[in-house]
Design an enzyme around this catalytic site. Structure first.
Site, PDB file in Angstrom:
ATOM      1  N   SER A 138       0.670  -4.367  10.607  1.00  0.00           N
ATOM      2  CA  SER A 138       0.186  -3.122  10.296  1.00  0.00           C
ATOM      3  C   SER A 138      -1.595  -3.731  10.408  1.00  0.00           C
ATOM      4  O   SER A 138      -1.952  -5.487  10.407  1.00  0.00           O
ATOM      5  CB  SER A 138       0.329  -2.605   9.131  1.00  0.00           C
ATOM      6  OG  SER A 138      -1.732  -2.518   7.964  1.00  0.00           O
ATOM      7  N   TYR A 151       0.503  -5.741  -0.035  1.00  0.00           N
ATOM      8  CA  TYR A 151       0.990  -5.270   0.930  1.00  0.00           C
ATOM      9  C   TYR A 151       0.400  -5.872   1.712  1.00  0.00           C
ATOM     10  O   TYR A 151       1.534  -6.284   3.193  1.00  0.00           O
ATOM     11  CB  TYR A 151       0.687  -4.382   0.467  1.00  0.00           C
ATOM     12  CG  TYR A 151       0.771  -3.450   1.969  1.00  0.00           C
ATOM     13  CD1 TYR A 151       1.912  -2.376   2.046  1.00  0.00           C
ATOM     14  CD2 TYR A 151       0.003  -2.935   3.133  1.00  0.00           C
ATOM     15  CE1 TYR A 151       1.990  -1.295   3.407  1.00  0.00           C
ATOM     16  CE2 TYR A 151       0.597  -2.329   4.115  1.00  0.00           C
ATOM     17  CZ  TYR A 151       1.398  -1.321   4.153  1.00  0.00           C
ATOM     18  OH  TYR A 151       1.396  -0.387   5.490  1.00  0.00           O
ATOM     19  N   LYS A 155       2.758  -6.936   5.641  1.00  0.00           N
ATOM     20  CA  LYS A 155       2.223  -7.700   6.350  1.00  0.00           C
ATOM     21  C   LYS A 155       1.708  -8.691   7.975  1.00  0.00           C
ATOM     22  O   LYS A 155       1.952  -8.504   8.899  1.00  0.00           O
ATOM     23  CB  LYS A 155       1.568  -6.318   6.711  1.00  0.00           C
ATOM     24  CG  LYS A 155       1.670  -4.650   5.990  1.00  0.00           C
ATOM     25  CD  LYS A 155       2.872  -4.589   7.280  1.00  0.00           C
ATOM     26  CE  LYS A 155       4.041  -3.083   6.808  1.00  0.00           C
ATOM     27  NZ  LYS A 155       4.724  -2.519   7.169  1.00  0.00           N
TER      28      LYS A 155
END
Length: 253
Positions: A138, A151, A155
């Site tokens: 991402s 998160y 990533k």
């Protein structure tokens, strides 16, 4: 379709492909000629073509990544392509984050990716066959976002996992690349976007150079390319798919 971009003769497993970006990738690979095994936690989605196999399992269960690879191979013995896409977002503000939510994020977004790629690579090495892996990272792997610490870390880990696996697996003829989507409209992000007022969406549309939020299908083409013979001399690379979101520092006023 140019032969170099065709996936005829290839077989691919796409994890987390019951909806959203994963489903778009599975359909794209199928359109390019690959035999596809889709995967999700729920029952088979109706959007999948009849000739696409489907495996349902929770990758966070003990031993699940290895079992998924076994079931995918049983469905498609010539499996030579893996797209590690399964992942999600569980963050709360940093000062409220719990160990349980941290573990849930890292286990799904990073640990299961590692173990699935490992089981797949072990199979190819045993059979002395090359192949391709694409890992879903991402833009959060490069740039931090508010209230997104776990998160972002997961990533960012996938960015390095892509590079490190490329180094480890190159001697076996296995290429490893990744994609890093920006703001893409999916069932997961729609809930987040629709719960805010229009001002937030307008803010992002000004920041995105192409002026709009992406679609799941926007990610499929890059994966199709990375899995194809056209990308046979590419490994360890990550393609950013964000409409220019991370290119311009300030955005338009």
């Amino acid at each position: 379709m140019m032969k170099a971009f065709s996936l005829n003769g290839h077989a691919a497993l796409v994890t987390g492909s019951s909806q959203g970006i994963g489903l778009a990738i599975a359909l794209g690979l199928h359109e390019a000629g690959a035999r596809v095994v889709a995967h999700g936690r729920q029952a088979r989605p109706s959007d999948l073509p009849a000739d696409v196999s489907y495996v349902a399992c929770d990758l966070c269960d003990s031993g699940a990544p290895g079992k998924l690879i076994e079931r995918a191979i049983a469905a498609e013995p010539g499996l030579d392509t893996l797209v590690c896409n399964a992942g999600s977002f569980f963050d709360v503000p940093f000062l409220e984050m719990t160990g349980e939510l941290w573990d849930k994020t890292i286990n799904l977004n990073l640990r299961t990716m590692y173990l699935t790629a490992q089981a797949f690579a072990q199979h190819l090495v045993r059979e002395k066959r090359g192949g391709s892996i694409v890992i879903m990272s991402s833009t959060n792997g490069f740039q931090a976002e508010s209230d997104s610490v776990a998160y972002d870390v997961s990533k960012g880990g996938l960015v390095m996992l892509t590079k490190s696996l490329a180094v480890s697996l190159a001697p076996h003829g296995i290429r490893v690349n990744g994609i890093a989507p920006g703001l893409i409209k999916t069932p997961l992000t729609s809930v987040w976007m629709e719960s805010r007022n229009d001002d937030l969406l307008k803010h992002y549309e000004k920041k995105i150079l192409l002026g709009h939020v992406g679609k799941a299908e926007d990610c499929a083409g890059a994966v199709m390319f990375l899995c194809s013979p056209a990308a046979s001399y590419i490994t360890g690379e990550i393609i950013v798919i964000d409409g220019g979101l991370t290119v311009c520092q300030m955005g338009r006023l």
